[in-house]
Design a protein around this motif. Structure first.
Motif, PDB file in Angstrom:
ATOM      1  N   ALA A 186       0.830  -1.206   0.000  1.00  0.00           N
ATOM      2  CA  ALA A 186       0.000   0.000   0.000  1.00  0.00           C
ATOM      3  C   ALA A 186       0.862   1.252   0.000  1.00  0.00           C
ATOM      4  O   ALA A 186       2.056   1.202   0.287  1.00  0.00           O
ATOM      5  CB  ALA A 186      -0.907  -0.019   1.238  1.00  0.00           C
ATOM      6  N   LEU A 187       0.212   2.354  -0.325  1.00  0.00           N
ATOM      7  CA  LEU A 187       0.827   3.673  -0.182  1.00  0.00           C
ATOM      8  C   LEU A 187       0.117   4.342   0.993  1.00  0.00           C
ATOM      9  O   LEU A 187      -1.116   4.341   1.068  1.00  0.00           O
ATOM     10  CB  LEU A 187       0.641   4.503  -1.447  1.00  0.00           C
ATOM     11  N   LEU A 188       0.899   4.898   1.895  1.00  0.00           N
ATOM     12  CA  LEU A 188       0.367   5.523   3.099  1.00  0.00           C
ATOM     13  C   LEU A 188       0.806   6.982   3.138  1.00  0.00           C
ATOM     14  O   LEU A 188       2.009   7.271   3.043  1.00  0.00           O
ATOM     15  CB  LEU A 188       0.880   4.785   4.347  1.00  0.00           C
ATOM     16  N   VAL A 189      -0.159   7.876   3.235  1.00  0.00           N
ATOM     17  CA  VAL A 189       0.129   9.306   3.356  1.00  0.00           C
ATOM     18  C   VAL A 189      -0.323   9.745   4.738  1.00  0.00           C
ATOM     19  O   VAL A 189      -1.445   9.477   5.142  1.00  0.00           O
ATOM     20  CB  VAL A 189      -0.606  10.124   2.265  1.00  0.00           C
ATOM     21  N   VAL A 190       0.579  10.428   5.455  1.00  0.00           N
ATOM     22  CA  VAL A 190       0.277  10.934   6.793  1.00  0.00           C
ATOM     23  C   VAL A 190       0.261  12.457   6.713  1.00  0.00           C
ATOM     24  O   VAL A 190       1.227  13.076   6.298  1.00  0.00           O
ATOM     25  CB  VAL A 190       1.328  10.459   7.820  1.00  0.00           C
ATOM     26  N   ILE A 191      -0.883  13.035   7.119  1.00  0.00           N
ATOM     27  CA  ILE A 191      -1.028  14.491   7.127  1.00  0.00           C
ATOM     28  C   ILE A 191      -1.232  14.913   8.574  1.00  0.00           C
ATOM     29  O   ILE A 191      -2.250  14.583   9.186  1.00  0.00           O
ATOM     30  CB  ILE A 191      -2.215  14.933   6.246  1.00  0.00           C
ATOM     31  N   PRO A 192      -0.247  15.638   9.120  1.00  0.00           N
ATOM     32  CA  PRO A 192      -0.367  16.080  10.513  1.00  0.00           C
ATOM     33  C   PRO A 192      -1.526  17.054  10.681  1.00  0.00           C
ATOM     34  O   PRO A 192      -1.966  17.687   9.729  1.00  0.00           O
ATOM     35  CB  PRO A 192       0.958  16.786  10.793  1.00  0.00           C
ATOM     36  N   GLY A 193      -1.979  17.173  11.913  1.00  0.00           N
ATOM     37  CA  GLY A 193      -3.087  18.096  12.193  1.00  0.00           C
ATOM     38  C   GLY A 193      -2.635  19.520  12.236  1.00  0.00           C
ATOM     39  O   GLY A 193      -1.499  19.857  12.173  1.00  0.00           O
TER      40      GLY A 193
END
Length: 190
Positions: free
Chosen positions: A183-190
């Motif tokens: 999978a591709l995982l994108v993390v966007i901080p708050g």
């Protein structure tokens, strides 16, 4: 064996573009940098080779570092595409060795947005503690099947699907299929 020497960067045109971008005249730049107007004109036209001290004064006057001026002045074709060889992509293995995260995002985006290539062996899970308040993850399944748990919410998905969920709570990604989950995982901080 002869090495092909690279041509030194032509900083004159880059310097002029940066000066104009900031709305500065040659006179304004001369006052800011304490370099004569005639010397500035010669540097911008490529008629003078600036010393390190002159470069330092000019970059300080523009509020940039020397690496920015020299790096951005290099041949456009050299900077158009950055290649990161597979062996240079950072890898993180889970403690149990059943999950692999490859860090695909460039270092300068850390804290803004991060993306990874994720592999999870059958039956294994990647469990994460809460990230910063408001953080979200976007998981796109390339192969396999997954179960994502975010706090009390759960959702199963198969290859081709994308799951978006809160990451400011305990969360996990489990491989529920019989083959490797990719999978591709994108993390966007708050």
């Amino acid at each position: 064996m002869t090495d092909k020497l690279k041509k030194p960067p032509e900083i004159g045109s880059r310097l002029q573009a940066l000066r104009k971008q900031q709305g500065l005249s040659l006179d304004d730049m001369a006052v800011r940098s304490k370099i004569s107007r005639s010397m500035l004109s010669q540097v911008e036209r490529g008629l003078a080779n600036p010393t390190f001290a002159t470069l330092w004064a000019l970059t300080q006057a523009l509020g940039i570092d020397i690496a920015t001026l020299i790096g951005e002045a290099a041949d456009e074709s050299e900077q158009a595409i950055e290649l990161v060889e597979a062996h240079n992509i950072p890898r993180i293995h889970s403690a149990d060795g059943h999950c692999l995260l490859q860090i695909l995002s460039p270092p300068e985006t850390t804290g803004d947005v991060e993306w990874y290539r994720l592999e999870i062996e059958p039956g294994a899970s990647l469990t994460s503690q809460p990230h910063a308040a408001g953080a979200r993850e976007h998981l796109t399944l390339l192969t396999g099947e997954a179960l994502v748990i975010s706090s009390e919410a759960q959702q199963k998905a198969a290859a081709g699907s994308t799951l978006r969920y809160r990451a400011d709570v305990p969360h996990s990604i489990s491989n529920t299929g019989t083959g490797k989950l990719e999978a591709l995982l994108v993390v966007i901080p708050g």
